[in-house]
Design an enzyme around this catalytic site. Structure first.
Site, short mmCIF file in Angstrom:
data_model
loop_
_atom_site.label_atom_id
_atom_site.label_comp_id
_atom_site.label_asym_id
_atom_site.label_seq_id
_atom_site.Cartn_x
_atom_site.Cartn_y
_atom_site.Cartn_z
N ASP A 165 23.64 36.99 4.85
CA ASP A 165 23.67 35.61 4.38
C ASP A 165 24.37 35.60 3.02
OD1 ASP A 165 21.81 36.70 2.63
OD2 ASP A 165 20.09 35.86 3.68
N CYS B 79 14.50 -10.77 19.70
CA CYS B 79 13.41 -10.35 18.81
C CYS B 79 13.97 -9.72 17.54
CB CYS B 79 12.53 -9.34 19.54
SG CYS B 79 11.25 -8.66 18.50
N GLU C 46 19.49 45.95 1.79
CA GLU C 46 18.90 45.03 0.81
C GLU C 46 17.45 45.38 0.48
OE1 GLU C 46 20.26 41.09 1.27
OE2 GLU C 46 18.38 40.20 0.58
N TYR D 37 8.66 41.64 9.42
CA TYR D 37 9.10 41.11 8.13
C TYR D 37 8.72 39.62 7.99
CZ TYR D 37 12.22 40.40 4.18
OH TYR D 37 12.71 40.12 2.95
N CYS E 231 5.88 -4.60 21.53
CA CYS E 231 6.34 -5.19 20.26
C CYS E 231 5.33 -6.26 19.84
CB CYS E 231 7.71 -5.81 20.48
SG CYS E 231 8.38 -6.57 19.01
N CYS F 227 7.43 -11.89 21.75
CA CYS F 227 8.37 -10.91 22.31
C CYS F 227 7.95 -10.53 23.73
CB CYS F 227 8.44 -9.67 21.42
SG CYS F 227 9.69 -8.53 21.99
N CYS G 174 12.54 -5.79 17.78
CA CYS G 174 13.02 -4.79 18.73
C CYS G 174 14.27 -5.23 19.48
CB CYS G 174 11.91 -4.43 19.72
SG CYS G 174 11.58 -5.73 20.93
N ASP H 148 21.68 41.96 3.78
CA ASP H 148 21.42 40.88 4.75
C ASP H 148 22.67 40.03 4.91
OD1 ASP H 148 18.91 41.85 4.80
OD2 ASP H 148 17.91 40.09 3.96
#
Length: 878
Positions: free
Chosen positions: A132, A779, A20, A348, A809, A804, A782, A130
């Site tokens: 891919d 709560c 390539e 590369y 929290c 809480c 949470c 390559d």
DNA sequence: GCAAGGTC
């Protein structure tokens, strides 16, 4: 087709090998020719960059004379037939059906000739592109050229995952056939990109360019207002953040801070709840703390902490880090990296891989750096087993199977021809590489938690025990702070306990690193093209970059996104690309046919194009907010008022009318209004021209939607498809009216409310009765249980609240604000929120989709603009 | 004059 085993010992056959890029041709030739009698010869081809390497090699007992050359990426381009290439040659709509063809462009003709000439004398061809999808497509381009010159070529594909001896030798002995499906997937992408890009680009350029005075361009007659499936979502990220900042309404919050001084030193303790947005809630808790200020150490935790070095360097990381550390643009980084690569200093530079192969000789690479005047001593120390500094690099889990992570390939203490940017990029690559093979930094961290009147606070201290990789990776630091020694159960009176206020801030504009991160996450572009898309935004005057490398949209960029958004399309979001990626994968896996995907996608986009053209008035309206109309307009605006001059020659649909330039002062009406008209009625309160100033409800609605020029108009508030931000605007509106959350009077905010009890730091407070676990609700924030507590402060005597149990929290809600039986459904927003304005707000669109990447996305179908389905299943698709 | 993807 015969396998490599031709019985052995027969006549020598000539094999054309094609890679390539020139570097791969050279590297593979070097590996294959090593230890082969005759060595390797090099000769020029017709292209100055693509040499031809010759050597002998035996493939499965078949003696071969190998000719190894290369292309430079794609050999061919896709283009419309000549009669559709001129912009005015056809209606852009026809570009969805116009014939297209692949051809070799002028600057690749010399490579084509080399391939033809060499192929004529060969019996075999081995494709080393390559591994891919793009590489597979290029393989078929090479094949097409070579087969035309030699119909009898025996075709083979070499599959390799790294340019190392074992891989390459194994690859050439186990040749396979090229994969047509992979190549088909790329054909699909190319055709869709071309048709969508060309049609929308011609459409919006011809529609808008001459219709407005685009003062930023020196020659706006040649300006191109391009559209592309990658560049527009990239612009979308920039605009979206910009709108988010504009829509931000600063919100006041409250936090309690505690400091402690004694002989050993001092410590600052932070409130475990972070901050609360309701002053009353905050001051209630604060008063309780003041009442019983004794602090008791409830937890002391000491542990060793490690700060790990970064993963080996991929392209995106190189671009992000160069931007962050040196403020270099991604484009400049890649330009410099390419130059360093061409001259052999670094590997590369276009790679997704962030892990080294086990076979890589890392120590030799480190050794080469030992002579450097600055980091040489570190490299030497790294190789000394006594130092214990070495660590095999940990990978980040990405491997493109074609290239290793970016690393130094040749030592240099700096070359005379190098620019400052060359020095920077080389230094980053080397230091990053040395950091990767180093031990993590080690620190001793101490966390101390204290309890004051049932409220938790914490302080952290850190001492760095060993810097390790941080010694060479000067771009990162690890702050350390020392706090005194505390023991469990220890009690003390804080030196100060203060109730402090702050305001929420909007997020910053996107930096180049942020933008690359957004693109990477959404799958916009590839490692080799992302910087191009960013540069395109600047070249097209869609965005600007400030000195801190942060991006904001130009008026043009914002207007275009706004126009499509007003139409109801999300063409500026990454969903189209995600859908295409999904379809391409299906084609490459063979689960969908190329023709089927092409037909379906183009049909969808054609429908979208037609709708966009029918709604082009929206684009006009958006542009008119930012730009003056030009007197050389040839566009077809539909919703203008004025004398008809003639029929538009371009669209043949609308009239061309005379119109005064639009005023930039606008009043955005609520999106829920389906129609508005001007009547001749005169308001008895305000006189003529009343737009609701005397009507409470309408005034409120107009207020929500915003008024004024673009800088003051709230784009989110116009129902711009962001329910969170929309509700922010509404909240902001009530704030703007100045009503106090405490007494409901106007003219002051809650923290200045005169009817409140003293809010000074020394406010008197009474006993607090904590009923642990006696009554609790889950709560909302949470999920942990919330205890019922009773405030006995001056301003809230006897009032009960839920708080809480989880100290991390910040949930806090007055009991009397909860309605019976629906406690768990009551929003926490009446009293506290986590993380500032907007976050955690309910999504009111009621529609959610899952993107190709598996992440939930919300919005409307970009084809028809309706909620409830994604474009893949849009009924308009037919 | 248009896209995005390779690459020098």
């Amino acid at each position: 087709m015969a396998s490599g085993g031709n019985g052995g010992g027969g006549r020598v056959i000539r094999v054309l090998n094609v890679a390539e890029k020139p570097s791969v041709a050279k590297a593979v030739s070097g590996i294959l020719s090593r230890n082969q009698g005759g060595g390797m010869r090099v000769r020029d081809g017709r292209s100055r960059y693509n040499k031809i390497f010759e050597f002998n090699y035996t493939i499965r007992n078949q003696p071969c004379q190998m000719l190894f050359t290369s292309v430079t990426g794609h050999l061919m381009e896709l283009e419309f037939d000549d009669r559709f290439r001129k912009w005015h040659s056809c209606d852009p709509l026809h570009l969805y059906d116009a014939p297209v063809r692949k051809y070799v462009p002028q600057d690749k003709l010399d490579i084509k000739r080399t391939l033809e000439e060499e192929a004529r004398g060969c019996q075999w061809i081995i494709l080393w592109l390559d591994c891919d999808r793009e590489g597979e497509n290029i393989a078929f381009e090479v094949l097409e050229v070579c087969r035309q010159a030699n119909h009898n070529l025996n075709v083979w594909r070499a599959r390799f995952s790294a340019l190392i001896d074992r891989e390459i030798h194994q690859s050439v002995q186990t040749l396979v056939q090229p994969n047509q499906l992979f190549s088909d997937a790329v054909d699909v992408r190319q055709e869709i990109d071309l048709r969508i890009g060309a049609s929308f680009t011609r459409f919006q350029t011809m529609l808008l360019r001459d219709a407005f005075v685009l003062d930023f361009a020196t020659d706006d007659r040649n300006l191109v207002l391009s559209y592309g499936p990658c560049q527009f979502p990239t612009l979308g990220f920039v605009v979206e953040r910009y709108w988010e900042i504009q829509a931000h309404e600063p919100e006041e919050f409250w936090t309690i801070n505690c400091t402690h001084n004694f002989d050993e030193g001092s410590a600052t303790f932070n409130w475990m709840r972070g901050h609360l947005f309701d002053y009353t809630c905050a001051v209630t808790i604060y008063e309780m703390c003041i009442q019983e200020p004794t602090a008791t150490v409830s937890k002391v935790k000491q542990q060793e902490k490690l700060k790990y070095p970064p993963h080996p360097l991929s392209t995106i990381e190189l671009e992000k880090r160069a931007s962050r550390y040196f403020r270099m643009s991604s484009e400049q980084t890649m330009k410099v990296a390419e130059d360093l690569y061409q001259n052999g200093f670094i590997s590369y530079p276009r790679t997704e891989t962030d892990c080294f192969s086990e076979k890589t000789d890392l120590r030799t690479m480190v050794q080469e750096q030992g002579g450097h005047p600055v980091w040489g001593s570190y490299a030497q120390r790294l190789l000394d087993p006594q130092s214990g500094l070495w660590r095999n690099p940990s990978g980040g889990g990405h491997d493109d199977k074609a290239h290793p992570p970016i690393h130094p390939t040749k030592f240099s203490a700096g070359e005379s021809r190098w620019s400052q940017d060359h020095h920077r990029v080389y230094e980053l690559v080397v230091r990053h590489f040395l950091a990767c093979v180093s031990k993590p930094a080690v620190g001793a961290e101490t966390t101390v938690e204290i309890d004051i009147a049932g409220e938790s606070f914490f302080a952290c201290g850190r001492v760095i025990l060993a810097k390790n990789y941080l010694d060479v990776y000067r771009f990162e630091s690890w702050g350390g702070s020392v706090i005194p020694t505390y023991t469990f159960g220890q009690q003390f009176i804080p030196r100060s306990l203060t109730l402090d206020s702050g305001v929420t801030r909007p997020p910053p504009l996107l930096s180049e690193a942020d933008l690359l991160g957004c693109m990477d996450k959404a799958g916009i572009g590839t490692d080799a093209t992302m910087h191009d898309h960013i540069k395109k935004l600047l070249d097209r005057f869609y965005a600007i970059k400030d000195s801190s490398t942060r991006f904001s949209p130009t008026k043009l960029g914002e207007a275009l996104v706004m126009g499509y958004d007003d139409m109801g399309y999300e063409l500026w979001k990454p969903y189209l690309r995600a859908m295409m990626e999904c379809d391409m994968k299906a084609v490459s896996m063979g689960t969908k046919r190329k023709t089927e995907v092409l037909e379906t996608c183009l049909q969808q986009m054609k429908a979208c194009f037609l709708d966009a053209r029918a709604n082009k008035g929206k684009l006009f309206e958006a542009m008119a907010i930012f730009f003056e109309r030009s007197n050389r307009s040839s566009g077809g605006e539909q919703q203008v008022v004025g004398d008809v001059v003639r029929r538009c020659g371009l669209c043949l649909e609308s009239d061309m009318v005379l119109r005064q330039k639009p005023c930039r002062n606008v009043v955005w009406l609520p999106g829920s209004l389906s129609e508005a008209s001007v009547t001749e009625n005169t308001c008895t309160s305000c006189g003529p021209g009343c737009i609701g100033g005397c009507d409470d409800i309408l005034r409120q609605l107009v207020g929500i939607c915003g008024t004024g020029s673009r800088s003051s108009s709230n784009t989110f508030g116009r129902g711009r498809g962001n329910p969170t931000a929309s509700s922010s605007a509404q909240r902001g509106n009530s704030r703007a009216q100045g009503s106090c959350a405490y007494c409901r009077q106007t003219g002051h905010l809650s923290n200045d409310c005169p009817s409140q009890a003293s809010r000074s730091c020394t406010a008197r407070s009474q006993e607090v009765d904590l009923q642990n676990g006696e009554s609790s609700i889950p709560c909302n924030s949470c999920g942990a249980p919330c205890n019922l507590r009773t405030a006995n402060t001056a301003s809230n005597r006897g009032r009960k609240f839920f708080s809480c149990q989880s100290r991390e929290c910040n949930f806090f809600v007055w009991e009397d604000t909860l309605s019976g039986g629906e406690r768990t459904n009551t929003s926490a927003s009446t009293s506290s929120r986590r993380g500032g304005r907007g976050q955690g707000a309910p999504n009111t669109s009621g529609v959610s989709f899952v993107s190709a990447t598996g992440e939930p996305i919300t919005g409307r179908c970009f084809i028809c603009g309706d909620p409830g389905h994604f474009a893949n299943v849009c009924p308009r698709r037919g």
